[in-house]
Write a protein that holds these residues in place. Sequence first.
Motif, mmCIF file in Angstrom:
data_model
loop_
_atom_site.group_PDB
_atom_site.id
_atom_site.type_symbol
_atom_site.label_atom_id
_atom_site.label_comp_id
_atom_site.label_asym_id
_atom_site.label_seq_id
_atom_site.Cartn_x
_atom_site.Cartn_y
_atom_site.Cartn_z
ATOM 1 N N ILE A 43 0.841 -1.202 0.000
ATOM 2 C CA ILE A 43 0.000 0.000 0.000
ATOM 3 C C ILE A 43 0.875 1.250 0.000
ATOM 4 N N GLY A 44 1.967 1.220 0.770
ATOM 5 C CA GLY A 44 2.884 2.358 0.798
ATOM 6 C C GLY A 44 3.540 2.603 -0.545
ATOM 7 N N VAL A 45 3.956 1.532 -1.204
ATOM 8 C CA VAL A 45 4.565 1.665 -2.527
ATOM 9 C C VAL A 45 3.561 2.231 -3.515
ATOM 10 N N LEU A 46 2.334 1.751 -3.431
ATOM 11 C CA LEU A 46 1.301 2.247 -4.332
ATOM 12 C C LEU A 46 1.081 3.744 -4.142
ATOM 13 N N GLY A 47 1.105 4.199 -2.892
ATOM 14 C CA GLY A 47 0.962 5.633 -2.631
ATOM 15 C C GLY A 47 2.101 6.439 -3.233
ATOM 16 N N TRP A 48 3.313 5.949 -3.068
ATOM 17 C CA TRP A 48 4.459 6.663 -3.626
ATOM 18 C C TRP A 48 4.443 6.658 -5.150
ATOM 19 N N ILE A 49 3.896 5.605 -5.748
ATOM 20 C CA ILE A 49 3.801 5.561 -7.210
ATOM 21 C C ILE A 49 2.914 6.693 -7.715
ATOM 22 N N PHE A 50 1.894 7.075 -6.937
ATOM 23 C CA PHE A 50 1.050 8.215 -7.306
ATOM 24 C C PHE A 50 1.712 9.545 -6.987
ATOM 25 N N VAL A 51 2.293 9.648 -5.806
ATOM 26 C CA VAL A 51 2.761 10.935 -5.296
ATOM 27 C C VAL A 51 3.976 11.461 -6.046
ATOM 28 N N VAL A 52 4.955 10.627 -6.293
ATOM 29 C CA VAL A 52 6.215 11.092 -6.887
ATOM 30 C C VAL A 52 6.010 11.707 -8.276
ATOM 31 N N PRO A 53 5.318 11.049 -9.219
ATOM 32 C CA PRO A 53 5.132 11.711 -10.526
ATOM 33 C C PRO A 53 4.289 12.984 -10.444
ATOM 34 N N THR A 54 3.300 12.999 -9.538
ATOM 35 C CA THR A 54 2.466 14.197 -9.385
ATOM 36 C C THR A 54 3.296 15.374 -8.890
ATOM 37 N N LEU A 55 4.108 15.138 -7.864
ATOM 38 C CA LEU A 55 4.957 16.218 -7.349
ATOM 39 C C LEU A 55 6.035 16.611 -8.353
#
Length: 97
Positions: A43-55
Motif C-alpha cells: 500500500i505504501g509503494v502504491l501511494g508513492w507511485i502516485f505521489v512522486v510523478p504528481t509532485l
Amino acid sequence: MTKKPSEPPTTDPLIKEIRKHRSRREKWLREGDMSVGRRLAQIGVLGWIFVVPTLAGLFFGRWLDALFGTGIFWSAPMMLLGLCIGGWTAWKWMNAR
C-alpha cells in the motif's frame, strides 16, 4: 514423480487467463497468504507511485512558470500529467501482481 504434459502455446485469451489463475492458486497453496506487514508495504509503494510523478510534474510546471514568468500557466497541466502518469504506473503495477 509424475511428469506434467507440456502445454502447447496458444493465443486464446481465455486459456491464458485460466493458466494465470491456476498458477496464482498453486502459488497461494504453496506460500499461503501475505503477512500484514507485506500488505502495508505494498500500500505504501502504491501511494508513492502516485505521489512522486504528481509532485515531479508540479515541480517541473512551477519551474517552467518561473522561467517564462507565466504565473501558474504550466503548473496545473504538468501536475495533471504527473497524476496521469502516476495513475497509469499504479495500474500497471497492480495488474502485474
